[in-house]
Design an enzyme around this catalytic site. Structure first.
Site, PDB file in Angstrom:
ATOM      1  N   PRO A 104       0.857  -1.151   0.045  1.00 39.45           N
ATOM      2  CA  PRO A 104      -0.054   0.062  -0.082  1.00 39.45           C
ATOM      3  C   PRO A 104       0.882   1.135  -0.035  1.00 39.45           C
ATOM      4  O   PRO A 104       1.887   1.264   0.547  1.00 39.45           O
ATOM      5  CB  PRO A 104      -0.714  -0.218   1.394  1.00 39.45           C
ATOM      6  N   GLU A 105       0.374   2.204  -0.845  1.00 40.19           N
ATOM      7  CA  GLU A 105       1.163   3.435  -0.987  1.00 40.19           C
ATOM      8  C   GLU A 105       0.525   4.505  -0.083  1.00 40.19           C
ATOM      9  O   GLU A 105      -0.599   4.433   0.481  1.00 40.19           O
ATOM     10  CB  GLU A 105       1.285   4.093  -2.427  1.00 40.19           C
TER      11      GLU A 105
ATOM     12  N   LYS B 216       3.514   6.297   4.564  1.00 37.68           N
ATOM     13  CA  LYS B 216       2.853   4.878   4.589  1.00 37.68           C
ATOM     14  C   LYS B 216       2.473   4.658   5.986  1.00 37.68           C
ATOM     15  O   LYS B 216       2.059   3.590   6.185  1.00 37.68           O
ATOM     16  CB  LYS B 216       3.584   4.094   4.033  1.00 37.68           C
TER      17      LYS B 216
ATOM     18  N   ARG C 139      12.911  -3.618  -6.660  1.00 34.25           N
ATOM     19  CA  ARG C 139      11.501  -3.642  -7.059  1.00 34.25           C
ATOM     20  C   ARG C 139      11.390  -3.894  -8.427  1.00 34.25           C
ATOM     21  O   ARG C 139      12.020  -3.773  -9.106  1.00 34.25           O
ATOM     22  CB  ARG C 139      10.640  -2.250  -6.577  1.00 34.25           C
TER      23      ARG C 139
ATOM     24  N   ASN D 202       5.570   1.458  -5.541  1.00 31.28           N
ATOM     25  CA  ASN D 202       6.136   0.904  -6.723  1.00 31.28           C
ATOM     26  C   ASN D 202       5.108   1.338  -7.848  1.00 31.28           C
ATOM     27  O   ASN D 202       5.663   1.474  -9.002  1.00 31.28           O
ATOM     28  CB  ASN D 202       6.446  -0.520  -6.699  1.00 31.28           C
TER      29      ASN D 202
END
Length: 301
Positions: free
Chosen positions: A2-3, A51, A247, A162
């Site tokens: 989650p961003e 976050k 990533r 990401n």
């Protein structure tokens, strides 16, 4: 993972449902908070910084948490998750709030919150628009670092994950591998990313195309080997083991070719955002590098 926009929406949901309510009882099943008893306390504030979720109670304590990949908060009825996954359950007057499979959770004196979030860069989804110049200055501190890796470093800017580290470089026509010091117009990348994530924090979900706004529609994220939506060149991808920032990533070798010096394509950003509500946060003034506070009002809480 989650961003920042996801966590901001979560904070807003908790605030709308439980703010100013007293805790009837609580159950802590995580060794890090085994001593925690919130019974009788009142939830006086809910915030998100990057976050991180911060739940502030009237006994001057803050429960903090980070969702990482698998954590979640169930709101409303008592969670049906297995008991061993329910790290923290809080019953309020109007329902339950349950931290499920939370990889990072703890409690700290509210006055010491900086110990948890003080290292973060400007918050993209905060109440006020972020200081673009401050973010650019932090990014410029490591001129050799690839763009995507720099955007993901929460010490530079808090909130990007990401999805945005893949989508924002594509929208701006810059390779995710392009060194920060070789980018002309870095502030435009930050402004475009800020416009997208702040808009998605208010509207949800993580839509970057402006199409099917009720869905998480993306330009290239997760579309490796498919044709580029702009030029039809097959997209390229790399795994987390193949990128310096660990990533996965996707990019167009034609639209986003790495060059010794890369100028951000302003016209491309305009075209990419033409259907997206974020365009209202990226008007002509922003393209001329006006201060962020001049082009966007504070968030409504």
């Amino acid at each position: 993972m989650p961003e920042g926009d996801t966590v901001r929406r979560l904070a807003d949901r908790i605030r709308a449902r439980f703010l100013d309510q007293r805790c009837v009882r609580s159950f802590a099943r995580d060794p890090r908070i085994a001593h925690l008893d919130l019974g009788g306390t009142r939830l006086i504030d809910v915030d998100a910084v990057g976050k991180w979720l911060l739940l502030r109670f009237d006994d001057q304590r803050t429960v903090y948490g980070h969702l990482r990949m698998d954590g979640r908060w169930d709101l409303g009825r008592r969670s049906q998750a297995p008991e061993w996954l329910r790290r923290l359950e809080v019953e309020f007057e109007s329902g339950w709030m349950t931290a499920v499979d939370m990889p990072v959770i703890g409690v700290i004196a509210t006055e010491r919150e900086a110990d948890i979030v003080g290292h973060l860069g400007p918050d993209l989804c905060g109440e006020f628009p972020p200081d673009i110049d401050a973010i650019v200055s932090r990014l410029d501190a490591d001129v050799e670092r690839p763009l995507a890796g720099a955007l993901l470093d929460q010490r530079n800017v808090a909130g990007f994950g990401n999805v945005y580290a893949v989508e924002v470089p594509f929208i701006c026509g810059v390779s995710p591998f392009q060194p920060i010091g070789s980018i002309v117009g870095l502030d435009l990348i930050v402004r475009a990313g800020s416009a997208l994530i702040r808009t998605n924090a208010e509207r949800g979900p993580q839509n970057t195309t402006g199409r099917r706004l009720h869905d998480a529609s993306h330009w290239v994220y997760g579309r490796r080997r498919r044709p580029c939506p702009w030029c039809s060149t097959p997209l390229m991808g790399a795994t987390e083991k193949e990128t310096p920032w660990q990533r996965v990533t996707t990019w167009c070798p034609n639209c986003q070719d790495a060059t010794p010096t890369r100028h951000v394509d302003r016209a491309r950003i305009d075209r990419a955002l033409i259907l997206h509500p974020a365009r209202k946060r990226f008007p002509a003034e922003a393209r001329d590098s006006a201060p962020a506070s001049d082009v966007e009002p504070p968030r409504q809480r």
